[in-house]
Structure formats: structure tokens, C-alpha cells
Design a protein around this motif. Structure first.
Motif, PDB file in Angstrom:
ATOM      1  N   THR A   1      70.726  38.836  54.825  1.00 37.50           N
ATOM      2  CA  THR A   1      70.541  37.444  55.250  1.00 37.50           C
ATOM      3  C   THR A   1      70.758  36.437  54.123  1.00 37.50           C
ATOM      4  OG1 THR A   1      68.168  37.740  54.884  1.00 37.50           O
ATOM      5  CG2 THR A   1      68.968  37.978  57.148  1.00 37.50           C
ATOM      6  N   LEU A   2      70.638  36.879  52.875  1.00 40.04           N
ATOM      7  CA  LEU A   2      70.771  35.972  51.741  1.00 40.04           C
ATOM      8  C   LEU A   2      72.237  35.612  51.511  1.00 40.04           C
ATOM      9  CD1 LEU A   2      69.125  34.557  49.507  1.00 40.04           C
ATOM     10  CD2 LEU A   2      69.582  36.536  48.046  1.00 40.04           C
ATOM     11  N   LEU A   3      72.486  34.317  51.378  1.00 39.48           N
ATOM     12  CA  LEU A   3      73.861  33.834  51.214  1.00 39.48           C
ATOM     13  C   LEU A   3      74.119  33.311  49.805  1.00 39.48           C
ATOM     14  CD1 LEU A   3      76.567  33.185  52.640  1.00 39.48           C
ATOM     15  CD2 LEU A   3      75.555  31.047  53.419  1.00 39.48           C
ATOM     16  N   TYR A   4      73.127  32.651  49.204  1.00 39.70           N
ATOM     17  CA  TYR A   4      73.316  31.960  47.930  1.00 39.70           C
ATOM     18  C   TYR A   4      72.199  32.353  46.962  1.00 39.70           C
ATOM     19  CZ  TYR A   4      74.716  28.017  44.914  1.00 39.70           C
ATOM     20  OH  TYR A   4      75.176  27.245  43.875  1.00 39.70           O
ATOM     21  N   LEU A   5      72.574  32.877  45.812  1.00 36.51           N
ATOM     22  CA  LEU A   5      71.602  33.309  44.813  1.00 36.51           C
ATOM     23  C   LEU A   5      71.853  32.601  43.490  1.00 36.51           C
ATOM     24  CD1 LEU A   5      69.316  35.190  43.851  1.00 36.51           C
ATOM     25  CD2 LEU A   5      71.061  36.932  43.406  1.00 36.51           C
ATOM     26  N   THR A   6      70.849  31.898  43.007  1.00 37.53           N
ATOM     27  CA  THR A   6      70.925  31.198  41.723  1.00 37.53           C
ATOM     28  C   THR A   6      70.130  31.966  40.674  1.00 37.53           C
ATOM     29  OG1 THR A   6      71.103  29.045  42.818  1.00 37.53           O
ATOM     30  CG2 THR A   6      70.458  29.037  40.499  1.00 37.53           C
ATOM     31  N   PHE A   7      70.796  32.322  39.593  1.00 38.55           N
ATOM     32  CA  PHE A   7      70.122  32.992  38.481  1.00 38.55           C
ATOM     33  C   PHE A   7      69.644  31.940  37.485  1.00 38.55           C
ATOM     34  CE2 PHE A   7      72.685  36.385  40.199  1.00 38.55           C
ATOM     35  CZ  PHE A   7      71.924  37.526  40.014  1.00 38.55           C
ATOM     36  N   TYR A   8      68.637  31.208  37.905  1.00 40.26           N
ATOM     37  CA  TYR A   8      68.104  30.179  37.018  1.00 40.26           C
ATOM     38  C   TYR A   8      66.856  29.561  37.635  1.00 40.26           C
ATOM     39  CZ  TYR A   8      67.537  26.054  34.129  1.00 40.26           C
ATOM     40  OH  TYR A   8      67.003  25.120  33.288  1.00 40.26           O
TER      41      TYR A   8
ATOM     42  N   LEU B   1      68.131  31.519  47.345  1.00 39.06           N
ATOM     43  CA  LEU B   1      67.048  31.990  46.496  1.00 39.06           C
ATOM     44  C   LEU B   1      67.389  31.711  45.041  1.00 39.06           C
ATOM     45  CD1 LEU B   1      64.369  33.643  46.965  1.00 39.06           C
ATOM     46  CD2 LEU B   1      65.676  35.672  46.329  1.00 39.06           C
ATOM     47  N   ALA B   2      66.393  31.281  44.283  1.00 40.15           N
ATOM     48  CA  ALA B   2      66.555  31.142  42.837  1.00 40.15           C
ATOM     49  C   ALA B   2      65.660  32.177  42.164  1.00 40.15           C
ATOM     50  CB  ALA B   2      66.166  29.736  42.379  1.00 40.15           C
ATOM     51  N   ILE B   3      66.241  32.949  41.265  1.00 41.90           N
ATOM     52  CA  ILE B   3      65.489  33.958  40.534  1.00 41.90           C
ATOM     53  C   ILE B   3      65.581  33.664  39.044  1.00 41.90           C
ATOM     54  CG2 ILE B   3      65.385  36.400  39.907  1.00 41.90           C
ATOM     55  CD1 ILE B   3      66.023  37.167  42.679  1.00 41.90           C
ATOM     56  N   GLU B   4      64.471  33.773  38.366  1.00 44.65           N
ATOM     57  CA  GLU B   4      64.372  33.417  36.951  1.00 44.65           C
ATOM     58  C   GLU B   4      64.582  34.658  36.063  1.00 44.65           C
ATOM     59  OE1 GLU B   4      61.208  30.623  34.813  1.00 44.65           O
ATOM     60  OE2 GLU B   4      60.301  32.504  35.471  1.00 44.65           O
TER      61      GLU B   4
ATOM     62  N   ALA C   1      63.618  29.560  48.339  1.00 44.97           N
ATOM     63  CA  ALA C   1      62.401  29.810  47.572  1.00 44.97           C
ATOM     64  C   ALA C   1      62.793  30.143  46.139  1.00 44.97           C
ATOM     65  CB  ALA C   1      61.594  30.960  48.186  1.00 44.97           C
ATOM     66  N   VAL C   2      61.800  30.202  45.277  1.00 46.86           N
ATOM     67  CA  VAL C   2      62.014  30.536  43.870  1.00 46.86           C
ATOM     68  C   VAL C   2      61.147  31.743  43.518  1.00 46.86           C
ATOM     69  CG1 VAL C   2      61.801  29.738  41.482  1.00 46.86           C
ATOM     70  CG2 VAL C   2      62.491  28.123  43.275  1.00 46.86           C
TER      71      VAL C   2
ATOM     72  N   THR D   1      59.814  33.795  40.139  1.00 50.08           N
ATOM     73  CA  THR D   1      59.716  33.761  38.685  1.00 50.08           C
ATOM     74  C   THR D   1      59.999  35.147  38.105  1.00 50.08           C
ATOM     75  OG1 THR D   1      57.349  34.303  38.666  1.00 50.08           O
ATOM     76  CG2 THR D   1      57.944  31.968  38.850  1.00 50.08           C
ATOM     77  N   TRP D   2      60.130  35.214  36.803  1.00 52.73           N
ATOM     78  CA  TRP D   2      60.482  36.463  36.128  1.00 52.73           C
ATOM     79  C   TRP D   2      59.482  37.584  36.419  1.00 52.73           C
ATOM     80  CZ3 TRP D   2      57.278  39.039  32.747  1.00 52.73           C
ATOM     81  CH2 TRP D   2      56.163  38.337  32.297  1.00 52.73           C
ATOM     82  N   ASP D   3      58.220  37.233  36.687  1.00 52.33           N
ATOM     83  CA  ASP D   3      57.190  38.244  36.927  1.00 52.33           C
ATOM     84  C   ASP D   3      56.867  38.416  38.403  1.00 52.33           C
ATOM     85  OD1 ASP D   3      56.115  35.699  36.928  1.00 52.33           O
ATOM     86  OD2 ASP D   3      54.259  36.237  35.906  1.00 52.33           O
ATOM     87  N   GLY D   4      57.748  37.900  39.277  1.00 53.46           N
ATOM     88  CA  GLY D   4      57.633  38.179  40.708  1.00 53.46           C
ATOM     89  C   GLY D   4      56.897  37.172  41.548  1.00 53.46           C
ATOM     90  N   LEU D   5      56.389  36.100  40.953  1.00 57.61           N
ATOM     91  CA  LEU D   5      55.694  35.082  41.739  1.00 57.61           C
ATOM     92  C   LEU D   5      56.681  34.337  42.637  1.00 57.61           C
ATOM     93  CD1 LEU D   5      53.410  33.528  38.971  1.00 57.61           C
ATOM     94  CD2 LEU D   5      52.696  35.102  40.783  1.00 57.61           C
ATOM     95  N   VAL D   6      56.294  34.135  43.877  1.00 56.02           N
ATOM     96  CA  VAL D   6      57.118  33.361  44.805  1.00 56.02           C
ATOM     97  C   VAL D   6      56.527  31.964  44.894  1.00 56.02           C
ATOM     98  CG1 VAL D   6      57.999  33.154  47.160  1.00 56.02           C
ATOM     99  CG2 VAL D   6      57.711  35.422  46.122  1.00 56.02           C
ATOM    100  N   VAL D   7      57.339  30.971  44.525  1.00 58.89           N
ATOM    101  CA  VAL D   7      56.909  29.576  44.619  1.00 58.89           C
ATOM    102  C   VAL D   7      57.892  28.830  45.518  1.00 58.89           C
ATOM    103  CG1 VAL D   7      55.764  29.609  42.375  1.00 58.89           C
ATOM    104  CG2 VAL D   7      58.152  28.908  42.506  1.00 58.89           C
ATOM    105  N   PRO D   8      57.441  27.768  46.175  1.00 60.33           N
ATOM    106  CA  PRO D   8      58.261  27.143  47.211  1.00 60.33           C
ATOM    107  C   PRO D   8      59.404  26.260  46.728  1.00 60.33           C
ATOM    108  CG  PRO D   8      56.149  26.045  47.036  1.00 60.33           C
ATOM    109  CD  PRO D   8      56.079  27.213  46.135  1.00 60.33           C
ATOM    110  N   CYS D   9      59.383  25.861  45.440  1.00 62.42           N
ATOM    111  CA  CYS D   9      60.354  24.851  45.028  1.00 62.42           C
ATOM    112  C   CYS D   9      60.571  24.878  43.518  1.00 62.42           C
ATOM    113  CB  CYS D   9      59.844  23.479  45.463  1.00 62.42           C
ATOM    114  SG  CYS D   9      60.851  22.088  44.930  1.00 62.42           S
ATOM    115  N   CYS D  10      61.763  24.456  43.096  1.00 64.55           N
ATOM    116  CA  CYS D  10      62.095  24.424  41.677  1.00 64.55           C
ATOM    117  C   CYS D  10      61.338  23.325  40.921  1.00 64.55           C
ATOM    118  CB  CYS D  10      63.599  24.238  41.488  1.00 64.55           C
ATOM    119  SG  CYS D  10      64.258  22.725  42.213  1.00 64.55           S
ATOM    120  N   PHE D  11      60.643  22.430  41.632  1.00 64.92           N
ATOM    121  CA  PHE D  11      59.829  21.409  40.969  1.00 64.92           C
ATOM    122  C   PHE D  11      58.493  21.983  40.484  1.00 64.92           C
ATOM    123  CE2 PHE D  11      62.839  18.435  42.589  1.00 64.92           C
ATOM    124  CZ  PHE D  11      62.704  17.289  41.839  1.00 64.92           C
ATOM    125  N   ASP D  12      58.191  23.200  40.936  1.00 66.10           N
ATOM    126  CA  ASP D  12      56.934  23.838  40.541  1.00 66.10           C
ATOM    127  C   ASP D  12      57.157  24.663  39.268  1.00 66.10           C
ATOM    128  OD1 ASP D  12      54.366  24.762  40.497  1.00 66.10           O
ATOM    129  OD2 ASP D  12      54.560  26.075  42.250  1.00 66.10           O
TER     130      ASP D  12
END
Length: 337
Positions: free
Chosen positions: A89-96, A45-48, A271-272, A274-285
Motif C-alpha cells: 500500500t505504501l507509495l512514497y517513502l522519504t528517508f529523512y 511515510l517518512a523514516i529517520e 506518518a513519521v 523515528t530511528w528508534d521506532g516511534l510513530v509520530v503523526p507529523c514532521c513538525f513533531d
């Protein structure tokens, strides 16, 4: 590098391994049947933390201040709710995702919260806020990996892409982090120099390797640059074919070198948010145009298993070229040092 791999594997539990295997089998079955199958939660998961940034990089929405979506800072409560839901279940978390994470006042507290759940944590930074005090706090947070943007070995070259930045601050921040690791006798975070190869700096690749060694950085990676308006060329596209995502076709226009396949592992394993909680499928979005849901209003599982997400995966399997964000997708574009 091996210590980083072993550290990552140490985060693996039975529940996480079972979930990961379920994702793999679901993805394989989806490819074979052309029907999306997914009954498991993402392992990554990537969280902004924020959309704010101190620099003005020319191919970055944060740098250009060009977002079409709202900007702001991640609420700690929202973050903790998501992590508490996914911790088993989460293994890898990216803060970015976008922005400079260290601009969020509670960034390292959030890292600590996730680290205490046994999740592998990573971030990416321009290192301008890594004074010694922050370096010590970074070590104590339990952060497992930190990617530091280098992008030049002289100030003149560095600032051509990292507009408004200081190479001296990057080097000073890196030294502070290495010293803090030594003083606290810590093997983490694994420190990676990331060198975004563009035309103005491609002649300094060798020097970047030497700088990495002299400072004692754990690893250096060379990353090819994503160019938004690439068809007519760009002053940022390198001359070296090895370090570019694009090639000139018979019509004299530039095109992406990678073949666009009608499947994507990312849609199953990550998944990604955003800072306001939106779930988007990819970092290209970058502008969160493909919004699957919002974890400030739903649980993550409700979003992940939703009909909307399922239909998006189905669309991807059917014809990925019709998905706008996929058209500039160049997965596998990190070249390790």
C-alpha cells in the motif's frame, strides 16, 4: 520534472490506488461528519535514518544538538520489517526526518530494499558526503528523488545558516551525482536544489536559479523557513513577504500568515517513524512528543488503527489550535522555482 511525475505514477498498483482512494474518501467523510474515519494505511511515510548531522544549523534540533528524545541510528531489521508490512500500500517513502541520512552506513542498502519493492524513494541531504563513489552507489540504489540543500551562492552567505558547512562540497557533490547519472545512463534520482530563504540569503535567489541551470540540476525550489521563536521577530525572517511564513500584526508581534484550519490531510495519508521506532503523526513533531506507538513493539497497522491515533485525529478535527505542534504549522510553504 515530467519524467519525475511519470516515474512516480509508474509505482502505482491496483492495491496502492485502491488504498489511496479509500484514504481520500475517509478524509472527506471525516471532515463532513466531524468524526475521524480511517480504515486504510498511509500512502506516504517518512523514516529517520539517523539524528546525527555534521552541520550546526540554528533552527534545526540536529544542528543545535537540542533533542529531548534519544538520538541514534535506525536498525536495518526494524526498517525492513516496517517496509515488508506496508509494501503493498505504501507509495512514497522519504528517508529523512532529522539528521543527515548519508551518515548511516546502511542508508543506501535500505533505499535499495524499498526500491526493489516498487516504492518511490526520496531523501534530503546537505551533499557533503556525495563523493563520486557514493554518487554511483546512490544511482544504483534506485533512489528516485534527492533534495540537496543549497541555501546560498557564496560561502559567506551559505555558512550563515549552514554553520560548519562548505558550499564547494555541495556543488562538488551535485556535480558528482549528475556525472554518475550520465555515466550510468540513469534518469534517476530527480535532483532538486532546495533554497531555504532567510534574511541573509534572500538577495541571492536569482543567482541560485542561475546556478541551478548552469549545473544541470533538474529543479530548484525555494522554501520558507520555520522559526521557533518568531513572535518578537528574528534575524532569519526575510524582508520579502513572498518568502516568509510570518507577518507583523497590529501589536507589533509576528504571527503565522496561514489560517489554522481544524483538519489536516497528513493525519490520514502519512506518518513519521523515528530511528528508534516511534510513530509520530507529523514532521513538525521534532522531539516526538505526540507518540502514537512504537513499531519495535507493535506492527505499524496496530499503531495506525489504534484508539490513541483515532483520538488524536478526533482532537485535531475538534480544535487544532490546542495541539502544540500545530501552532507553528505552515503547510504549503515551498515555492517552486
Amino acid at each position: 520534472m515530467w519524467s519525475d511525475y511519470l516515474n512516480f505514477l509508474s509505482k502505482l498498483t491496483f492495491k496502492r490506488a485502491y488504498n489511496a482512494l479509500g484514504l481520500v474518501f475517509g478524509y472527506i467523510l471525516s471532515k463532513l461528519t466531524k468524526t475521524p474515519v480511517n480504515g486504510f494505511l498511509p500512502v506516504a511515510l517518512a523514516i529517520e535514518p539517523t539524528t546525527s548531522c555534521n552541520l550546526r544549523c540554528p533552527e534545526c534540533p540536529s544542528g543545535l544538538r537540542s533533542f529531548t528524545r534519544p538520538t541514534g541510528m535506525l536498525e536495518t531489521t526494524l526498517f525492513e520489517n516496517v517496509i515488508s508490512e506496508l509494501k503493498d500500500t505504501l507509495l512514497y517513502l522519504t528517508f529523512y526526518f532529522q539528521g543527515e541520512p548519508f551518515l548511516h552506513k546502511d542508508f543506501l542498502e535500505m533505499v535499495k530494499f524499498a526500491s526493489e519493492k516498487g516504492i518511490y524513494t526520496s531523501t534530503s541531504t546537505n551533499a557533503h558526503y556525495l563523493n563520486y563513489e557514493n554518487a554511483i552507489a546512490t544511482i544504483k540504489s534506485g533512489l528516485d528523488r534527492i533534495i540537496i540543500s543549497l541555501d546560498g551562492t557564496t560561502q559567506d552567505t551559505y555558512q550563515q545558516y549552514r554553520i560548519g558547512g562548505s558550499l564547494d562540497k555541495v556543488i562538488e557533490g551535485t556535480k558528482n551525482l549528475i556525472e554518475a547519472k550520465h555515466n550510468l545512463n540513469s534518469s534517476t534520482p530527480h535532483i532538486i536544489f532546495q533554497f531555504l530563504v532567510v534574511k541573509p540569503n534572500e538577495h541571492q535567489i536569482g543567482e541560485a536559479r542561475e546556478l541551478s541551470k548552469s549545473l544541470g540540476v533538474d529543479e530548484i525550489r525555494f522554501k520558507t523557513a520555520q522559526i521557533y521563536d518568531y513572535e518578537n521577530g528574528s534575524d532569519l525572517i526575510p524582508k520579502s513577504d513572498k518568502y516568509t511564513r510570518y507577518r507583523k500584526n497590529v501589536k507589533g508581534k509576528y504571527e503565522i500568515k496561514n489560517k489554522l484550519l481544524n483538519h489536516c490531510w497528513k493525519m490520514w495519508h502519512s506518518a513519521v517513524i523515528t530511528w528508534d521506532g516511534l510513530v509520530v503523526p507529523c514532521c513538525f513533531d521534532k522531539d516526538a512528543e505526540y507518540r502514537m506507538g512504537n513499531v519495535s513493539k507493535q506492527t505499524f497497522k496496530e499503531v495506525w488503527m489504534s484508539e490513541k491515533y483515532l483520538n488524536f485525529r478526533k482532537q485535531l478535527i475538534g480544535s487544532r489550535k490546542n495541539i502544540e505542534m500545530c501552532k507553528n504549522c505552515t503547510e504549503g510553504t515551498n515555492i517552486w522555482g
